[in-house]
Design an enzyme around this catalytic site. Structure first.
Site, mmCIF file in Angstrom:
data_model
loop_
_atom_site.group_PDB
_atom_site.id
_atom_site.type_symbol
_atom_site.label_atom_id
_atom_site.label_comp_id
_atom_site.label_asym_id
_atom_site.label_seq_id
_atom_site.Cartn_x
_atom_site.Cartn_y
_atom_site.Cartn_z
ATOM 1 N N ASP A 33 0.905 -1.149 0.000
ATOM 2 C CA ASP A 33 0.000 0.000 0.000
ATOM 3 C C ASP A 33 0.941 1.194 0.000
ATOM 4 O OD1 ASP A 33 -1.398 2.292 0.951
ATOM 5 O OD2 ASP A 33 -3.017 0.960 1.571
ATOM 6 N N HIS A 34 0.994 1.914 -1.115
ATOM 7 C CA HIS A 34 2.070 2.908 -1.235
ATOM 8 C C HIS A 34 1.960 4.037 -0.216
ATOM 9 C CE1 HIS A 34 -0.763 5.337 -3.644
ATOM 10 N NE2 HIS A 34 0.026 6.360 -3.380
ATOM 11 N N HIS A 83 -5.806 2.756 1.467
ATOM 12 C CA HIS A 83 -5.105 3.958 1.934
ATOM 13 C C HIS A 83 -5.770 4.621 3.159
ATOM 14 C CE1 HIS A 83 -3.115 3.250 -1.742
ATOM 15 N NE2 HIS A 83 -3.836 4.003 -2.523
HETATM 16 C C1 BG6 Z 1 -3.882 5.036 -5.944
HETATM 17 C C2 BG6 Z 1 -5.243 5.168 -6.564
HETATM 18 O O1 BG6 Z 1 -3.795 3.871 -5.181
HETATM 19 O O2 BG6 Z 1 -3.627 6.175 -5.117
HETATM 20 C C3 BG6 Z 1 -5.334 6.455 -7.377
HETATM 21 O O3 BG6 Z 1 -5.497 4.055 -7.402
HETATM 22 C C4 BG6 Z 1 -4.971 7.645 -6.518
HETATM 23 O O4 BG6 Z 1 -6.635 6.625 -7.923
HETATM 24 C C5 BG6 Z 1 -3.644 7.416 -5.811
HETATM 25 O O5 BG6 Z 1 -4.892 8.779 -7.365
HETATM 26 C C6 BG6 Z 1 -3.390 8.515 -4.798
HETATM 27 O O6 BG6 Z 1 -2.078 8.412 -4.350
HETATM 28 P P1 BG6 Z 1 -1.289 9.698 -3.861
HETATM 29 O O7 BG6 Z 1 0.015 9.168 -3.385
HETATM 30 O O8 BG6 Z 1 -1.205 10.637 -5.020
HETATM 31 O O9 BG6 Z 1 -2.130 10.282 -2.758
#
Ligand code: BG6
Length: 502
Positions: free
Chosen positions: A193-194, A256
Site C-alpha cells: 500500500d504505497h 489507503h
Molecule cells: C492510488 C489510486 O492507489 O492512489 C489512485 O489508485 C490515486 O486513484 C492514488 O490517485 C493517490 O495516491 P497519492 O500518493 O497521489 O495520494
C-alpha cells in the site's frame, strides 16, 4: 532484520523480476525508486533487475527504455535539466545489471527462463514484483509455486510483491489470499500500500509513540471526532477503464484511508516489529463496526463530478468511461471503531477526484473547553482545537489553538502551532517506493499489509458495497468543488463540519 534497526547497509544481493515491465508502475515509480536507492548506496552491486513481459525487446533496448522512463519522470516533476538527473557513472553500473525476459505470464517456458536467470545471476535470492494487471496475480503466483521458484533455502529468500487492488470485495480478497497462501507462506508475501511508504504516514507512529504527551489525550475523553481526507485535483486521467469498474470507495478506502485510520487509532504495539505492528493494525481495522445495510446508506454519501469551470470535463465525458456510468468519484463515510479507546468517537472519511485542492490530511478534533471563563466571551464562541496531520502536499503537523488577540478587549483568535517537514529536514527527491522496495529486499514486512489487514478492511466496506448495489442514489458535484452537499449534511447531522481543505 526489523525496522527497529537503522538502515544504513545496502540490501543483500538478489534478482528482482519486474512482471509487467513495460507498464505504468515500472515507468512512474519503480524504476525511478530503484535508481534513487542505488544513488543512496542502498542496493548491493549484486542486485540484478530483470524485466518480464510479453513484448520482444533486447536487454539493451529494455535498459534504454528504463533510462528514458527515469528522465521522463524527472521532467514530469518539473526537475530542471531532467537529463542530468542520472549520474552517468552510477547509471552505467546499474545498467549492466538490467536484463529482460520476453514471455507470456501464463506460459511455463517463462518460468523456466526465470529459473535459469536466477542461476546465471549467481545469488539464490529472488523477488518477484507483480506490477501487472490484477487478473494475473493468482495465475502468476500459482505458476511461480508450481515451478518451484518459491521454495526458499536457508541462504536464499524468495519473495512476492503484490500491488493493490487486493480483490474487489471481501469474497475476492479472501480467494486471492487463499491462493497466495496455497503456494507460499505469509512471510514471503509483500502486499504494497504505497501510502505506507510516505514519510509523513510513518511519522504518525513515531509522533504517537515516541512523544509521551500524545497518549494522555489520545482517547474518547478528549477527542471528539476524527476526519481523514484524501482530496485530489486530478480526474481519472488515462485510467477510465479501471476506475469505472472500481470507484472511489474500492480505490481508496479499504487500503489507503484505513491505513491512515489504523495509524491514528491502533494501540501501542509491544515492539516495533512487523508482527506486533501489523497485529495491532489488524485489531483496530477489525474493530470498525460493520453497519447494517440501512445504516450503511445513512452513513455514506456517493458523488460523481460533472463538468466544472475551466473546461474540466464531467466524469461521464472522460475517456474510456461509460457515458451512463453511476460509478462514484467521491465518497464520504462515517465509521465507528468499537473498542475501549474510541467508543463514541466518529471517524469521518472522505476522498474524491477533481476536488478544489490536493490535500491528504487527518484532522483530529478535540472536545471544546467545558466552560468559557472570560468576560464577554460566550461559551459557544469557543472553537474546538484541531490537530491537523498533513500527509501531502505540505508535510507536517499543526495544532489550532485559541489565543488572546492583543488589545484591551478579550477577543479570541485561532492561531497555529506547527512543524513543517521542510523547515527541519532536507528530503531527497523520492517516489515513496524507495522505502518499500528496500524493506522488501531486507525482509522487513512492517510496512506491508498482512492477509488479515486486507480482509478486515473489506469486511468494513462490504456493507456499503451491498447497500449501494440495492439502493440509494449518487449525488453530483461540479469538478473543482469539494464534493456534494450531502457530504456536508452527513457531518452537520452530528453537529460537525468538514475541516477546511488546504
Ligand atoms: C492510488 C489510486 O492507489 O492512489 C489512485 O489508485 C490515486 O486513484 C492514488 O490517485 C493517490 O495516491 P497519492 O500518493 O497521489 O495520494
Amino acid at each position: 532484520m526489523s525496522r527497529a534497526t537503522s538502515k544504513v547497509d545496502a540490501a543483500p544481493p538478489s534478482t528482482l523480476f519486474l512482471f509487467g515491465a513495460h507498464g505504468d508502475l515500472v515507468k512512474r515509480l519503480l524504476m525511478p525508486a530503484l535508481y534513487n536507492l542505488s544513488r543512496d548506496g542502498l542496493l548491493d552491486n549484486g542486485l540484478h533487475i530483470v524485466g518480464v513481459d510479453h513484448n520482444e525487446v533486447s536487454d539493451a533496448d529494455f535498459a534504454a527504455k528504463l533510462e528514458a522512463f527515469i528522465i521522463e519522470q524527472a521532467r514530469a516533476k518539473g526537475v530542471d535539466e531532467p537529463e542530468k538527473v542520472l549520474d552517468p557513472a552510477l547509471w552505467a553500473k546499474l545498467r549492466k545489471r538490467i536484463s529482460y525476459i520476453s514471455g507470456d505470464f501464463l506460459d511455463d517456458a517463462t518460468y523456466q527462463a526465470i529459473a535459469e536467470r536466477i542461476e546465471v545471476n549467481g545469488t539464490g535470492n529472488a523477488m518477484f514484483y507483480l506490477a501487472t494487471s490484477p487478473r494475473f496475480f493468482s495465475e502468476v503466483a500459482q505458476r511461480l509455486g508450481s515451478s518451484g521458484l518459491l521454495k526458499e533455502q536457508p541462504d536464499a529468500f524468495r519473495r512476492v510483491v503484490i500491488e493493490k487492488p487486493f480483490g474487489h470485495d471481501l469474497a475476492s480478497a479472501e480467494a486471492l489470499n487463499a491462493c497466495l497462501l496455497g503456494v507460499m507462506s505469509e512471510k514471503q508475501i509483500y502486499r504494497i500500500d504505497h501510502y505506507l511508504g510516505k514519510e509523513t504516514v510513518q511519522n504518525i507512529l513515531v509522533s504517537r509513540f515516541s512523544n509521551g504527551i500524545f497518549e494522555a489525550f489520545w482517547n474518547n475523553h478528549y477527542i471528539d471526532h476524527v476526519q481523514i481526507t484524501a482530496a485530489e485535483t486530478v480526474g481519472v486521467e488515462t485510467r477510465g477503464n479501471f476506475y469505472d469498474q472500481t470507484g472511489a470507495l474500492r480505490d481508496m478506502v479499504p487500503n489507503h484511508l484505513f491505513q491512515l485510520l489504523a495509524m491514528i487509532a491502533m494501540e501501542p504495539p509491544a515492539a516495533f516489529g512487523a508482527d506486533a505492528v501489523r497485529g495491532e493494525k489488524a485489531k483496530v481495522i477489525g474493530a470498525i463496526r460493520p453497519w447494517s445495510k440501512a445504516d450503511a446508506l445513512k452513513n455514506s454519501v456517493r458523488g460523481q463530478y460533472t463538468a466544472g469551470q475551466g473546461d474540466k470535463p464531467g466524469y461521464r465525458e472522460e475517456p474510456k468511461v461509460d457515458p451512463q456510468s453511476t460509478t462514484e468519484t467521491y465518497v464520504a463515510l462515517k465509521v465507528m471503531v468499537d473498542n475501549w479507546r474510541w467508543v463514541g468517537v466518529p471517524f469521518y472519511l472522505r476522498t474524491g477526484k477533481r476536488m478544489s485542492v490536493r490535500d491528504t490530511e487527518i484532522a483530529i478534533c478535540f472536545k471544546p473547553a467545558p466552560y468559557a471563563q472570560f468576560r464577554d466571551t460566550e461559551v459557544d464562541r469557543l472553537k474546538s482545537n484541531y490537530l491537523k496531520i498533513q500527509i501531502q502536499p505540505d508535510e507536517g503537523m499543526w495544532f489550532d489553538l485559541q489565543a488572546k488577540r492583543p488589545g484591551p478587549a478579550m477577543e479570541l483568535e485561532n492561531v497555529k502551532l506547527g512543524f513543517a517537514y521542510k523547515d527541519f529536514f532536507q528530503m531527497q527527491p523520492s517516489t515513496g517506493y524507495e522505502t518499500l522496495i528496500y524493506d522488501c529486499l531486507i525482509g522487513d514486512q512492517t510496512l506491508f499489509q498482512r492477509a488479515d489487514n486486507i480482509e478486515n478492511g473489506w469486511r468494513a466496506v462490504q456493507p456499503f458495497l451491498d447497500a449501494w448495489r440495492e439502493g440509494g442514489s449518487i449525488a453530483t458535484y461540479a469538478a473543482g468543488e469539494d464534493g456534494p452537499e450531502a457530504a456536508d449534511e452527513l457531518l452537520a447531522r452530528d453537529g460537525h463540519h468538514w475541516h477546511r481543505l488546504g
